[in-house]
Design an enzyme around this catalytic site. Sequence first.
Site, PDB file in Angstrom:
ATOM      1  N   ASP A 137      11.777  15.107  29.588  1.00 22.66           N
ATOM      2  CA  ASP A 137      11.451  14.187  30.674  1.00 22.66           C
ATOM      3  C   ASP A 137      10.015  14.493  31.078  1.00 22.66           C
ATOM      4  O   ASP A 137       9.754  15.459  31.787  1.00 22.66           O
ATOM      5  CB  ASP A 137      12.418  14.398  31.833  1.00 22.66           C
ATOM      6  CG  ASP A 137      12.118  13.504  33.030  1.00 22.66           C
ATOM      7  OD1 ASP A 137      11.121  12.758  32.980  1.00 22.66           O
ATOM      8  OD2 ASP A 137      12.867  13.571  34.020  1.00 22.66           O
TER       9      ASP A 137
ATOM     10  N   ASP B 217      21.028   9.277  35.006  1.00 18.78           N
ATOM     11  CA  ASP B 217      20.168   8.113  35.176  1.00 18.78           C
ATOM     12  C   ASP B 217      19.134   8.049  34.047  1.00 18.78           C
ATOM     13  O   ASP B 217      18.231   7.218  34.075  1.00 18.78           O
ATOM     14  CB  ASP B 217      19.483   8.114  36.551  1.00 18.78           C
ATOM     15  CG  ASP B 217      18.769   9.418  36.869  1.00 18.78           C
ATOM     16  OD1 ASP B 217      18.929  10.393  36.108  1.00 18.78           O
ATOM     17  OD2 ASP B 217      18.059   9.478  37.884  1.00 18.78           O
ATOM     18  N   HIS B 218      19.283   8.948  33.061  1.00 14.31           N
ATOM     19  CA  HIS B 218      18.473   8.930  31.845  1.00 14.31           C
ATOM     20  C   HIS B 218      19.405   8.787  30.651  1.00 14.31           C
ATOM     21  O   HIS B 218      20.540   9.293  30.679  1.00 14.31           O
ATOM     22  CB  HIS B 218      17.706  10.244  31.660  1.00 14.31           C
ATOM     23  CG  HIS B 218      16.683  10.525  32.699  1.00 14.31           C
ATOM     24  ND1 HIS B 218      15.330  10.550  32.435  1.00 14.31           N
ATOM     25  CD2 HIS B 218      16.802  10.830  34.020  1.00 14.31           C
ATOM     26  CE1 HIS B 218      14.665  10.853  33.533  1.00 14.31           C
ATOM     27  NE2 HIS B 218      15.534  11.025  34.514  1.00 14.31           N
TER      28      HIS B 218
ATOM     29  N   TYR C 229      10.515  19.872  31.286  1.00 12.71           N
ATOM     30  CA  TYR C 229      10.880  19.000  32.399  1.00 12.71           C
ATOM     31  C   TYR C 229       9.666  18.974  33.316  1.00 12.71           C
ATOM     32  O   TYR C 229       9.454  19.871  34.127  1.00 12.71           O
ATOM     33  CB  TYR C 229      12.121  19.534  33.114  1.00 12.71           C
ATOM     34  CG  TYR C 229      12.548  18.722  34.314  1.00 12.71           C
ATOM     35  CD1 TYR C 229      12.421  17.335  34.323  1.00 12.71           C
ATOM     36  CD2 TYR C 229      13.092  19.336  35.434  1.00 12.71           C
ATOM     37  CE1 TYR C 229      12.819  16.588  35.418  1.00 12.71           C
ATOM     38  CE2 TYR C 229      13.492  18.608  36.537  1.00 12.71           C
ATOM     39  CZ  TYR C 229      13.353  17.230  36.525  1.00 12.71           C
ATOM     40  OH  TYR C 229      13.741  16.479  37.614  1.00 12.71           O
TER      41      TYR C 229
END
Length: 364
Positions: free
Chosen positions: A227, A347-348, A187
């Site tokens: 991410d 939101d991903h 991340y």
Amino acid sequence: MKRFFKPVEKDGSSKKANVSASSPFSSVNDGEETAEISSENGDKKEPLKFLTWNANSFLLRAKNDWPEFSKFVENLDPDIIAIQEVRMPAAGSKGTPKNPRELKDDTSSSREEKQVMMRALSSPPFRNYAVWWSLSDFKYAGTALLIKKCFKPQKVSFSLDRTGSKHEPEGRVILAEFESFRFLNTYVPNNGWKDEETSFHRRRKWDKRMLEFVLQNSDKPLIWCGDLNVSHEAIDVSHPEFFSAAKLNGYVPPNREDSGQPGFTLSERKRFGAILKEGKLVDAYRHLHKEKDMERGFSWSGHPVGKYRGKRMRIDYFIVSEKLKDRIVSCEMHGQGIELDGFYGSDHCPLSLELSAKSCESET
């Protein structure tokens, strides 16, 4: 990705689950860790199907979106699941050293939250996976790695230094080593908007360390996912002009290459390109999908209300060593549209990768 538009609501309550202290979802050992083999491996000698997802609070997803996500995972049947933005705090009382491999459970609220999470992971299909955590001291960042119990990593570590005991700050790394490849779940810190220590400097330092990591660990193929908080090219955002011109409260960084939406500044994109080139790495999705796809081509989408409505970025990736590129069978994003279909509350959206089995020729 750091959200701009809507804070996460305060976690609600949930009924307690009876989860024993010997749950298989706790950390296995106190040093380097390995998964326990407890089921048949079939014809597979190594993991071949992978899933990555920024859950934007794994706990909220367990409370609100678990049936839909469970069905998705059951149908996809990945061998490894990489989760980012877990946002559950590490074990340890206030003022004492934290254990980033264990979920906090020293207060009534944290025990309840841990039980919610464990109950979710004890249900099918997740009970077929062993789980490793790398957690922040508070409800922020954090990663998790779920590996089918039929696969046994040689080593699991939690930093770019590949040490068994050390964790990256905020739980941003889990690295699993298998016989024929390394699997890295990250991340990546958001670049932020301003030229300050907690923003641009932190991201530059991360990118430098990431480049060092791929160069120093080229002895074995790498699968790097998560991410990554960067959109490499103009094709990787829905509205390049919008993101290039984006500002926060009118602030313009001293260096022009640092201007624009975090994740789409020229400086970040150049550094990311250098990591791929010098590390001999391939963007698996773009390797298969050459054209811009306005529906399924982005992994992060702005909130349906506000100026980010319909604005989307591809910031979640599977990056693989060039040695693996001919084995890429598929790399797909599983969400679409302004209304975030297939995002399961985040939101991903999830991103999957499948490799073909290693041939005898590729072993030589």
